[in-house]
Design a protein around this motif. Structure first.
Motif, PDB file in Angstrom:
ATOM      1  N   GLY A 183       0.821  -1.210   0.000  1.00 55.50           N
ATOM      2  CA  GLY A 183       0.000   0.000   0.000  1.00 55.50           C
ATOM      3  C   GLY A 183       0.852   1.255   0.000  1.00 55.50           C
ATOM      4  O   GLY A 183       0.601   2.197  -0.770  1.00 55.50           O
ATOM      5  N   ILE A 184       1.901   1.245   0.832  1.00 54.70           N
ATOM      6  CA  ILE A 184       2.770   2.425   0.910  1.00 54.70           C
ATOM      7  C   ILE A 184       3.523   2.644  -0.400  1.00 54.70           C
ATOM      8  O   ILE A 184       3.613   3.757  -0.917  1.00 54.70           O
ATOM      9  N   ILE A 185       4.051   1.551  -0.966  1.00 55.30           N
ATOM     10  CA  ILE A 185       4.772   1.680  -2.243  1.00 55.30           C
ATOM     11  C   ILE A 185       3.837   2.254  -3.315  1.00 55.30           C
ATOM     12  O   ILE A 185       4.203   3.142  -4.085  1.00 55.30           O
ATOM     13  N   THR A 186       2.614   1.732  -3.348  1.00 53.34           N
ATOM     14  CA  THR A 186       1.646   2.182  -4.349  1.00 53.34           C
ATOM     15  C   THR A 186       1.302   3.669  -4.166  1.00 53.34           C
ATOM     16  O   THR A 186       1.253   4.425  -5.143  1.00 53.34           O
ATOM     17  N   LEU A 187       1.068   4.029  -2.928  1.00 49.39           N
ATOM     18  CA  LEU A 187       0.773   5.434  -2.617  1.00 49.39           C
ATOM     19  C   LEU A 187       1.894   6.333  -3.114  1.00 49.39           C
ATOM     20  O   LEU A 187       1.666   7.372  -3.761  1.00 49.39           O
ATOM     21  N   TRP A 188       3.123   5.937  -2.834  1.00 46.84           N
ATOM     22  CA  TRP A 188       4.292   6.719  -3.222  1.00 46.84           C
ATOM     23  C   TRP A 188       4.456   6.757  -4.752  1.00 46.84           C
ATOM     24  O   TRP A 188       4.728   7.789  -5.346  1.00 46.84           O
ATOM     25  N   TRP A 189       4.207   5.605  -5.385  1.00 51.36           N
ATOM     26  CA  TRP A 189       4.406   5.505  -6.832  1.00 51.36           C
ATOM     27  C   TRP A 189       3.354   6.305  -7.601  1.00 51.36           C
ATOM     28  O   TRP A 189       3.673   7.070  -8.495  1.00 51.36           O
ATOM     29  N   PHE A 190       2.071   6.075  -7.267  1.00 51.85           N
ATOM     30  CA  PHE A 190       0.998   6.682  -8.063  1.00 51.85           C
ATOM     31  C   PHE A 190       0.420   7.935  -7.409  1.00 51.85           C
ATOM     32  O   PHE A 190      -0.496   8.539  -7.945  1.00 51.85           O
ATOM     33  N   ASN A 191       0.942   8.260  -6.236  1.00 52.02           N
ATOM     34  CA  ASN A 191       0.487   9.460  -5.536  1.00 52.02           C
ATOM     35  C   ASN A 191      -1.044   9.472  -5.372  1.00 52.02           C
ATOM     36  O   ASN A 191      -1.699  10.469  -5.605  1.00 52.02           O
ATOM     37  N   ASN A 192      -1.584   8.327  -5.010  1.00 52.90           N
ATOM     38  CA  ASN A 192      -3.029   8.166  -4.930  1.00 52.90           C
ATOM     39  C   ASN A 192      -3.358   7.322  -3.697  1.00 52.90           C
ATOM     40  O   ASN A 192      -3.278   6.094  -3.730  1.00 52.90           O
ATOM     41  N   PRO A 193      -3.733   7.987  -2.573  1.00 56.26           N
ATOM     42  CA  PRO A 193      -3.954   7.247  -1.325  1.00 56.26           C
ATOM     43  C   PRO A 193      -5.027   6.164  -1.455  1.00 56.26           C
ATOM     44  O   PRO A 193      -4.867   5.048  -0.947  1.00 56.26           O
ATOM     45  N   MET A 194      -6.118   6.478  -2.162  1.00 51.56           N
ATOM     46  CA  MET A 194      -7.190   5.502  -2.246  1.00 51.56           C
ATOM     47  C   MET A 194      -6.754   4.248  -3.010  1.00 51.56           C
ATOM     48  O   MET A 194      -7.171   3.132  -2.688  1.00 51.56           O
ATOM     49  N   LEU A 195      -5.884   4.435  -4.031  1.00 52.58           N
ATOM     50  CA  LEU A 195      -5.356   3.273  -4.761  1.00 52.58           C
ATOM     51  C   LEU A 195      -4.537   2.393  -3.816  1.00 52.58           C
ATOM     52  O   LEU A 195      -4.598   1.152  -3.876  1.00 52.58           O
ATOM     53  N   GLY A 196      -3.791   3.050  -2.916  1.00 55.34           N
ATOM     54  CA  GLY A 196      -3.039   2.294  -1.910  1.00 55.34           C
ATOM     55  C   GLY A 196      -3.965   1.470  -1.038  1.00 55.34           C
ATOM     56  O   GLY A 196      -3.696   0.302  -0.745  1.00 55.34           O
ATOM     57  N   VAL A 197      -5.085   2.069  -0.635  1.00 57.62           N
ATOM     58  CA  VAL A 197      -6.059   1.345   0.192  1.00 57.62           C
ATOM     59  C   VAL A 197      -6.640   0.163  -0.583  1.00 57.62           C
ATOM     60  O   VAL A 197      -6.765  -0.951  -0.057  1.00 57.62           O
ATOM     61  N   VAL A 198      -6.978   0.421  -1.840  1.00 65.84           N
ATOM     62  CA  VAL A 198      -7.572  -0.653  -2.660  1.00 65.84           C
ATOM     63  C   VAL A 198      -6.614  -1.836  -2.779  1.00 65.84           C
ATOM     64  O   VAL A 198      -7.001  -2.998  -2.552  1.00 65.84           O
ATOM     65  N   ILE A 199      -5.362  -1.575  -3.107  1.00 66.57           N
ATOM     66  CA  ILE A 199      -4.445  -2.705  -3.293  1.00 66.57           C
ATOM     67  C   ILE A 199      -4.169  -3.386  -1.959  1.00 66.57           C
ATOM     68  O   ILE A 199      -4.067  -4.612  -1.888  1.00 66.57           O
ATOM     69  N   ALA A 200      -4.093  -2.612  -0.868  1.00 64.87           N
ATOM     70  CA  ALA A 200      -3.836  -3.230   0.439  1.00 64.87           C
ATOM     71  C   ALA A 200      -4.963  -4.187   0.812  1.00 64.87           C
ATOM     72  O   ALA A 200      -4.722  -5.334   1.217  1.00 64.87           O
ATOM     73  N   LEU A 201      -6.203  -3.729   0.633  1.00 66.67           N
ATOM     74  CA  LEU A 201      -7.342  -4.593   0.959  1.00 66.67           C
ATOM     75  C   LEU A 201      -7.354  -5.839   0.061  1.00 66.67           C
ATOM     76  O   LEU A 201      -7.617  -6.959   0.514  1.00 66.67           O
ATOM     77  N   ALA A 202      -7.045  -5.625  -1.212  1.00 59.47           N
ATOM     78  CA  ALA A 202      -7.050  -6.762  -2.144  1.00 59.47           C
ATOM     79  C   ALA A 202      -5.982  -7.785  -1.756  1.00 59.47           C
ATOM     80  O   ALA A 202      -6.197  -8.999  -1.849  1.00 59.47           O
ATOM     81  N   ILE A 203      -4.821  -7.303  -1.327  1.00 64.63           N
ATOM     82  CA  ILE A 203      -3.739  -8.210  -0.927  1.00 64.63           C
ATOM     83  C   ILE A 203      -4.160  -9.038   0.287  1.00 64.63           C
ATOM     84  O   ILE A 203      -3.992 -10.262   0.324  1.00 64.63           O
ATOM     85  N   ILE A 204      -4.765  -8.368   1.293  1.00 68.84           N
ATOM     86  CA  ILE A 204      -5.215  -9.111   2.477  1.00 68.84           C
ATOM     87  C   ILE A 204      -6.218 -10.188   2.067  1.00 68.84           C
ATOM     88  O   ILE A 204      -6.068 -11.368   2.404  1.00 68.84           O
ATOM     89  N   LEU A 205      -7.227  -9.765   1.315  1.00 69.14           N
ATOM     90  CA  LEU A 205      -8.252 -10.711   0.877  1.00 69.14           C
ATOM     91  C   LEU A 205      -7.641 -11.889   0.125  1.00 69.14           C
ATOM     92  O   LEU A 205      -7.947 -13.050   0.390  1.00 69.14           O
ATOM     93  N   ASN A 206      -6.744 -11.561  -0.815  1.00 70.85           N
ATOM     94  CA  ASN A 206      -6.211 -12.622  -1.666  1.00 70.85           C
ATOM     95  C   ASN A 206      -5.304 -13.572  -0.882  1.00 70.85           C
ATOM     96  O   ASN A 206      -5.338 -14.793  -1.085  1.00 70.85           O
TER      97      ASN A 206
END
Lengths: 443, 443
Positions: free
Chosen positions: A369-392
């Motif tokens: 989530g942190i890497i994604t936030l930093w890369w795409f500068n989009n906090p909500m995208l970080g949340v989305v990928i973090a939740l998806a990773i936990i679920l998966n």
């Protein structure tokens, strides 16, 4: 030794070597070393090398070759050579190569065989090649249970086959009644009945036992060989340490090859068409699962169009789930093979794997989530990928336990098919979780 | 037997069993069966079960347990119990468990050991646990090369250890000079010097040989055990068929576990934190490669935005390359392990693999192209994916040969690291080919 084989390969791959020099090099090696060297040659050079081998050594080398290599070579030989080769083949060798031969050639070999060997062959061929019954060794010391120690010792002095430290006792109807260690015979009084000397540790192996199972029984026993009997306990022969070592060595090779959907008999230089066809099945299965995953991604076409970053990050979600799932799967597959998984510990196991999945899921979700936030500068995208990773990762743990247990119940080998089924599940779960959450939270 | 283990597990997992009944059930099993049953229990039940085992049997069971399971159990025991356990440990058992013990406890065990056993321990511990020197068996028949057959026979009659069909001869300085088969002793005249009876087939194993290599040498020899010597040919002990069978069985387990980045000593019920940490490394490596692939996808952000179908089909291209590559890789890794791949056949091999890749590439490209055309109703997209599939499968063949050969030259085990490196390459190559061609042909 390995260097000698490499040298032989280097020589044989040239076109201009003297058959005499090659024969000399070969005579320093065992038939399986020479077989290995032949298998390392492209097909044209292999045929040429074969022709420079002395006739007397050819059968032994042929027997040691891997299945596909042997078949490729046999296809090149004419009937006269094959007939000559098989003029003194024994049951064990013919059982080894029978699957590579057309029935016509098996019949030629059987016709030339003596009665005893033919009988052994016919006893063995009814079993599959992973079953002890096919590979029974008939070179053993058998005695009547009614003889005395001195008579048994005389038997030893005549001949002792390799891997022998026991005499097997039978009754009048040929049933196995027990084993006597050499040590007991040495120590016994001459007139002691052998039936008093029977070793309690020595049991039997049924002819329809799997080879790896039989190898475990032999290792367990601490003995060099165990008697093999039929369902009426009639002694058929034995299973010795040499066969057990070979079983494990080949099982190891088979396991390695099967991870890529390959057969352990595959030839390094099989003709292009054969290789392509053999590998095609695995590619086809994979294609089906890949298209299935694509179909699920396609459900989120509109979302992907608006948030391209989701497409960029899809592989991360799918592959983390795949790895986590395969870790759980592998542990469970081993547990099933060892007989460690029972009805009553399954629940504890599932709960433990879910906890491990949860912990690793949360941990990696934060990092990703942190890497994604930093890369795409989009906090909500970080949340989305973090939740998806936990679920998966949690789903991967769940299915990593359930899929092999279910396959095992259905009597499908989970070691072979488990990972294909699981990866399909984790891919789809990962894509749906990630793109689904993206649709809800990002649009 | 497997049923008896399952029954024991079922009993032990309940909270209310009588220790007597359990001890009776255990006494019908060998220590490794009981160890397996213990490993199948959640940790709380495991500790309870341990306490119901008779003191006399505990050490044998502990020795048979897998590394992590043993460590978890030892952590629960107090020093007094450990000291009692180790009061009559021998070198072989201590070598087996030394890696799970803190040095303090090893010292306690060593202090209680007799001199001979301590010396064996100190000789063994300098070798890694995949090296013969660590597992030398010291229970063997040794004779001076100057004795006669009748004296050697007397040696046999005193005791014959398991896996023994030979007497090893040494000279005055303890160097190994040859082996004599029992059979030769039986047949010989009483006064025949044993040095006349030496068996030509019997060679030695150097103490620094790898276990799997030693197992191959033993199988090759057709013998039940081979002498193990140091670099000066001083006889240290032997390597027997029981050790070779165990080597292969464990190698098989290790290979299976390593495909998921797991250690073969892993415990089924390891504490959640330990499991999560152990699996984390592999997940981390995977994450790096996944993000690397994402970075390459990200280069084509603009293209993906315009043609979403490319995002949908990305997994198909990457996974076909991954499978085709792993097939080539696996064949080459086996070839390297068997010593089949030399400088001179590498070119033929590469050319054959490229042809197989080309053929399969074209074949599957046509199939996938047609499916894509039908699915997305876009002929040019079909052409793009077909070309990408051909490129990726051919690249996979190329790197499937080159990566393991290169890793092998760098002395990195290609069986362990090859597939991670290769999948990264095929993923990236697949994405770049597909999205790159898409950018050129579709925009």
């Amino acid at each position: 030794m390995q260097n000698q084989i490499a040298d032989l390969i280097e020589t044989l791959i040239q076109d201009d070597y003297s058959p005499d020099a090659v024969n000399k090099a070969m005579s320093a090696l065992t038939p399986d070393d020479v077989a290995l060297a032949l298998e390392s040659l492209p097909l044209a050079q292999r045929k040429q090398a074969w022709e420079s081998i002395k006739y007397a050594n050819r059968l032994d080398i042929l027997v040691e070759m891997r299945g596909e290599s042997r078949q490729l070579l046999l296809r090149e030989l004419d009937d006269i050579e094959i007939e000559t080769l098989f003029s003194d083949v024994d049951a064990e060798d013919l059982l080894e190569i029978a699957d590579s031969l057309p029935n016509r050639l098996v019949d030629i070999a059987l016709n030339q065989m003596d009665n005893k060997q033919r009988e052994y062959y016919q006893q063995g061929i009814v079993y599959d090649d992973d079953i002890v019954g096919r590979w029974i060794n008939h070179d053993l010391l058998i005695a009547s249970q009614s003889i005395r120690a001195s008579e048994a010792l005389r038997l030893l002095k005549k001949k002792t086959p390799n891997y022998t430290d026991m005499v097997y006792l039978v009754n009048r109807t040929g049933r196995w009644v027990g084993c006597v260690r050499f040590e007991q015979l040495f120590k016994a009084q001459d007139h002691e009945p052998v039936s008093n000397l029977i070793d309690e540790d020595c049991s039997f192996i049924l002819a329809n036992t799997e080879l790896t199972k039989a190898s475990e029984l032999l290792e367990h026993s601490g003995l060099t060989a165990l008697p093999v009997v039929d369902e009426n306990h009639v002694l058929l022969g034995r299973f010795h340490a040499g066969l057990a070592m070979e079983t494990w060595r080949l099982a190891n090779e088979a396991q390695q090859m099967s991870t890529a959907g390959l057969n352990e008999e595959s030839d390094l230089f099989a003709p292009v068409k054969c290789s392509a066809a053999n590998r095609g099945i695995w590619l086809g299965i994979n294609l089906l699962t890949a298209f299935l995953a694509s179909a699920f991604i396609n459900l989120f076409e509109a979302t992907l169009q608006q948030v391209v970053a989701l497409a960029v990050l899809m592989p991360v979600v799918a592959s983390m789930g795949g790895i986590a799932g395969s870790q759980t799967l592998t542990l469970i597959v081993r547990g099933l093979a060892l007989g460690q998984i029972t009805r009553s510990n399954l629940k504890s196991l599932l709960s433990k794997e879910l906890k491990v999945g949860g912990l690793n899921g949360v941990l990696w979700a934060i990092i990703i989530g942190i890497i994604t936030l930093w890369w795409f500068n989009n906090p909500m995208l970080g949340v989305v990928i973090a939740l998806a990773i936990i679920l998966n990762i949690v789903m991967a743990a769940l299915f990593g336990v359930l899929i092999p247990v279910l396959l095992d119940k259905l009597r499908i080998d989970p070691a072979l098919s488990g990972s294909v089924v699981l990866t399909t599940v984790t891919d789809i779960a990962g894509f749906v979780a990630f793109l689904g959450l993206g649709t809800i939270l990002l649009l």
